[in-house]
Design a protein around this motif. Structure first.
Motif, PDB file in Angstrom:
ATOM      1  N   GLN A   1       3.588   1.778  -1.915  1.00 39.62           N
ATOM      2  CA  GLN A   1       2.410   2.353  -0.656  1.00 39.62           C
ATOM      3  C   GLN A   1       3.261   2.796   0.427  1.00 39.62           C
ATOM      4  O   GLN A   1       4.123   1.950   0.765  1.00 39.62           O
ATOM      5  CB  GLN A   1       1.342   0.965  -0.562  1.00 39.62           C
ATOM      6  CG  GLN A   1       0.806   0.346  -1.851  1.00 39.62           C
ATOM      7  CD  GLN A   1       0.097  -0.885  -1.537  1.00 39.62           C
ATOM      8  OE1 GLN A   1       0.642  -1.706  -2.034  1.00 39.62           O
ATOM      9  NE2 GLN A   1      -1.183  -0.765  -1.334  1.00 39.62           N
ATOM     10  N   ARG A   2       2.605   3.567   1.213  1.00 34.62           N
ATOM     11  CA  ARG A   2       3.525   4.158   2.228  1.00 34.62           C
ATOM     12  C   ARG A   2       3.597   3.103   3.286  1.00 34.62           C
ATOM     13  O   ARG A   2       4.856   3.075   3.804  1.00 34.62           O
ATOM     14  CB  ARG A   2       2.737   5.440   2.722  1.00 34.62           C
ATOM     15  CG  ARG A   2       2.611   6.666   2.083  1.00 34.62           C
ATOM     16  CD  ARG A   2       2.558   7.745   2.837  1.00 34.62           C
ATOM     17  NE  ARG A   2       1.528   7.964   3.635  1.00 34.62           N
ATOM     18  CZ  ARG A   2       0.046   8.064   3.152  1.00 34.62           C
ATOM     19  NH1 ARG A   2      -0.144   8.492   1.923  1.00 34.62           N
ATOM     20  NH2 ARG A   2      -0.960   8.031   3.857  1.00 34.62           N
ATOM     21  N   ASN A   3       2.337   2.160   3.596  1.00 38.37           N
ATOM     22  CA  ASN A   3       2.650   1.152   4.581  1.00 38.37           C
ATOM     23  C   ASN A   3       3.807   0.219   4.455  1.00 38.37           C
ATOM     24  O   ASN A   3       3.754  -0.703   5.399  1.00 38.37           O
ATOM     25  CB  ASN A   3       1.301   0.736   4.965  1.00 38.37           C
ATOM     26  CG  ASN A   3       0.620   0.035   3.739  1.00 38.37           C
ATOM     27  OD1 ASN A   3       0.997  -0.102   2.573  1.00 38.37           O
ATOM     28  ND2 ASN A   3      -0.239  -0.923   3.787  1.00 38.37           N
TER      29      ASN A   3
ATOM     30  N   VAL B   1       6.931   0.832   2.876  1.00 39.91           N
ATOM     31  CA  VAL B   1       8.229   1.335   2.889  1.00 39.91           C
ATOM     32  C   VAL B   1       9.222   0.728   4.018  1.00 39.91           C
ATOM     33  O   VAL B   1      10.422   0.418   3.828  1.00 39.91           O
ATOM     34  CB  VAL B   1       8.092   2.966   3.197  1.00 39.91           C
ATOM     35  CG1 VAL B   1       9.433   3.754   3.356  1.00 39.91           C
ATOM     36  CG2 VAL B   1       7.433   3.744   2.080  1.00 39.91           C
TER      37      VAL B   1
ATOM     38  N   VAL C   1       8.611   8.440  -6.558  1.00 35.90           N
ATOM     39  CA  VAL C   1       7.914   9.080  -5.373  1.00 35.90           C
ATOM     40  C   VAL C   1       7.101  10.109  -5.979  1.00 35.90           C
ATOM     41  O   VAL C   1       7.844  10.993  -6.781  1.00 35.90           O
ATOM     42  CB  VAL C   1       9.096   9.717  -4.467  1.00 35.90           C
ATOM     43  CG1 VAL C   1       8.241  10.613  -3.370  1.00 35.90           C
ATOM     44  CG2 VAL C   1      10.098   8.686  -3.946  1.00 35.90           C
TER      45      VAL C   1
ATOM     46  N   LYS D   1       3.589  13.018   1.174  1.00 37.74           N
ATOM     47  CA  LYS D   1       3.518  12.301   2.360  1.00 37.74           C
ATOM     48  C   LYS D   1       4.411  10.902   2.183  1.00 37.74           C
ATOM     49  O   LYS D   1       4.788  10.228   3.111  1.00 37.74           O
ATOM     50  CB  LYS D   1       1.848  11.519   2.268  1.00 37.74           C
ATOM     51  CG  LYS D   1       0.869  12.585   2.698  1.00 37.74           C
ATOM     52  CD  LYS D   1      -0.247  12.118   2.743  1.00 37.74           C
ATOM     53  CE  LYS D   1      -1.492  13.060   3.410  1.00 37.74           C
ATOM     54  NZ  LYS D   1      -2.825  12.460   3.239  1.00 37.74           N
ATOM     55  N   LEU D   2       4.425  10.493   0.956  1.00 39.04           N
ATOM     56  CA  LEU D   2       5.420   9.155   0.738  1.00 39.04           C
ATOM     57  C   LEU D   2       6.938   9.560   1.120  1.00 39.04           C
ATOM     58  O   LEU D   2       7.678   9.021   1.695  1.00 39.04           O
ATOM     59  CB  LEU D   2       5.353   8.746  -0.722  1.00 39.04           C
ATOM     60  CG  LEU D   2       6.107   7.669  -1.041  1.00 39.04           C
ATOM     61  CD1 LEU D   2       6.108   6.557  -0.191  1.00 39.04           C
ATOM     62  CD2 LEU D   2       6.165   7.251  -2.753  1.00 39.04           C
TER      63      LEU D   2
ATOM     64  N   ARG E   1       7.735  11.724   3.193  1.00 40.00           N
ATOM     65  CA  ARG E   1       7.963  11.766   4.750  1.00 40.00           C
ATOM     66  C   ARG E   1       8.213  10.708   5.474  1.00 40.00           C
ATOM     67  O   ARG E   1       8.915  10.415   6.147  1.00 40.00           O
ATOM     68  CB  ARG E   1       6.731  12.473   5.338  1.00 40.00           C
ATOM     69  CG  ARG E   1       6.570  14.156   5.296  1.00 40.00           C
ATOM     70  CD  ARG E   1       5.571  14.604   6.252  1.00 40.00           C
ATOM     71  NE  ARG E   1       4.327  14.277   5.809  1.00 40.00           N
ATOM     72  CZ  ARG E   1       3.477  15.137   5.108  1.00 40.00           C
ATOM     73  NH1 ARG E   1       3.713  16.185   4.824  1.00 40.00           N
ATOM     74  NH2 ARG E   1       2.267  14.529   4.956  1.00 40.00           N
ATOM     75  N   GLU E   2       7.414   9.535   4.707  1.00 34.70           N
ATOM     76  CA  GLU E   2       7.458   8.170   5.173  1.00 34.70           C
ATOM     77  C   GLU E   2       8.699   7.556   5.333  1.00 34.70           C
ATOM     78  O   GLU E   2       9.358   6.846   5.845  1.00 34.70           O
ATOM     79  CB  GLU E   2       6.251   7.432   4.648  1.00 34.70           C
ATOM     80  CG  GLU E   2       6.106   5.900   5.248  1.00 34.70           C
ATOM     81  CD  GLU E   2       5.941   5.710   6.688  1.00 34.70           C
ATOM     82  OE1 GLU E   2       6.268   4.713   7.213  1.00 34.70           O
ATOM     83  OE2 GLU E   2       5.300   6.638   7.491  1.00 34.70           O
ATOM     84  N   ILE E   3       9.362   7.851   3.995  1.00 32.08           N
ATOM     85  CA  ILE E   3      10.740   7.399   3.408  1.00 32.08           C
ATOM     86  C   ILE E   3      11.571   7.886   4.400  1.00 32.08           C
ATOM     87  O   ILE E   3      12.648   7.201   4.894  1.00 32.08           O
ATOM     88  CB  ILE E   3      10.922   7.694   1.981  1.00 32.08           C
ATOM     89  CG1 ILE E   3      10.035   7.069   0.978  1.00 32.08           C
ATOM     90  CG2 ILE E   3      12.443   7.173   1.694  1.00 32.08           C
ATOM     91  CD1 ILE E   3      10.126   7.319  -0.272  1.00 32.08           C
TER      92      ILE E   3
ATOM     93  N   GLN F   1      11.125   6.070   7.936  1.00 26.79           N
ATOM     94  CA  GLN F   1      11.809   5.052   7.963  1.00 26.79           C
ATOM     95  C   GLN F   1      13.333   4.779   7.805  1.00 26.79           C
ATOM     96  O   GLN F   1      14.105   3.872   8.485  1.00 26.79           O
ATOM     97  CB  GLN F   1      11.009   3.791   6.885  1.00 26.79           C
ATOM     98  CG  GLN F   1       9.633   3.799   7.111  1.00 26.79           C
ATOM     99  CD  GLN F   1       9.340   3.138   8.525  1.00 26.79           C
ATOM    100  OE1 GLN F   1      10.033   2.340   9.203  1.00 26.79           O
ATOM    101  NE2 GLN F   1       8.019   3.247   9.106  1.00 26.79           N
TER     102      GLN F   1
END
Length: 220
Positions: free
Chosen positions: A71-73, A75, A88, A92-93, A95-97, A100
């Motif tokens: 879940q992206r939130n 990461v 992955v 969107k995931l 990008r979030e990785i 962070q």
């Protein structure tokens, strides 16, 4: 047999180029330390919270693999230390990785999860979606992730011929996508195969297997 004996027996059957990820989800710290004492360093968890708690209490040279759905939130909790993220399955995931990883001045290795199973419950993208991600300008601008391979989960079935076809399909997709090398995409790893089918997966081209119950015993 003990955990150490199980690990040594499995490693003896694997070619040198195949990485064994010991799936330690739900298992206590003592079990992980027994495998660690045997010289093993790659461990896989499927829940970020559980992995974070274990990482804080165990040796720092363990290479933690996130093998579950991400879940992206969440990461941000594993970004300081995770070695490889297997699942992955969307841009969107990714990008979030990257975001962070940048906060911790790290480059995080990722595998794109390809849906090869017939089951609707399995996550993953199509080969076409993966190709679009690898070729996109947006991916090329992500400085803190590197896509190092593909991951796939076969159908949960007794039909080994079907499993073989799914593994072979992932290897074919890997070979096709390998031509799309970019500065942050260097496909080397095919993560497929678990306790019940890892030998078949290796025969089909896997370079990383995720084995839990054959090492630690059945889960409660």
């Amino acid at each position: 047999m003990s955990i150490i004996e199980n690990i040594n027996q499995i490693k003896a059957t694997l070619p040198d180029h195949v990485c064994l990820v010991a799936v330690s989800k739900t298992k206590p710290l003592d079990d992980i330390m027994e495998a660690y004492t045997a010289g093993h360093r790659d461990f896989g968890e499927n829940k970020i919270q559980e992995m974070v708690e274990k990482q804080e209490q165990l040796p720092r040279d363990i290479r933690w693999h996130m093998i579950g759905h991400v879940q992206r939130n969440k990461v941000k909790y594993m970004a300081p230390f995770v070695h490889l993220i297997h699942g992955v399955d969307n841009m969107k995931l990714l990008r979030e990785i990257d975001k962070q990883a940048k906060r911790h001045d790290r480059i995080i290795q990722c595998l794109l999860q390809i849906k090869i199973a017939a089951e609707e419950s399995k996550y993953g993208m199509s080969a076409e979606q993966a190709a679009l991600i690898l070729k996109s300008d947006e991916t090329a601008q992500l400085d803190n992730v590197v896509i190092v391979g593909l991951m796939g989960m076969a159908t949960f079935t007794e039909n080994m011929e079907q499993v073989k076809q799914e593994f072979t399909r992932l290897k074919t997709i890997f070979d096709e996508l390998k031509a799309l090398q970019t500065p942050n995409c260097n496909l080397q790893t095919i993560s497929m195969g678990m306790s019940g089918d890892y030998q078949l997966a290796v025969a089909c081209g896997s370079t990383m297997v995720r084995v839990g119950s054959s090492i630690f015993g059945e889960r409660n």
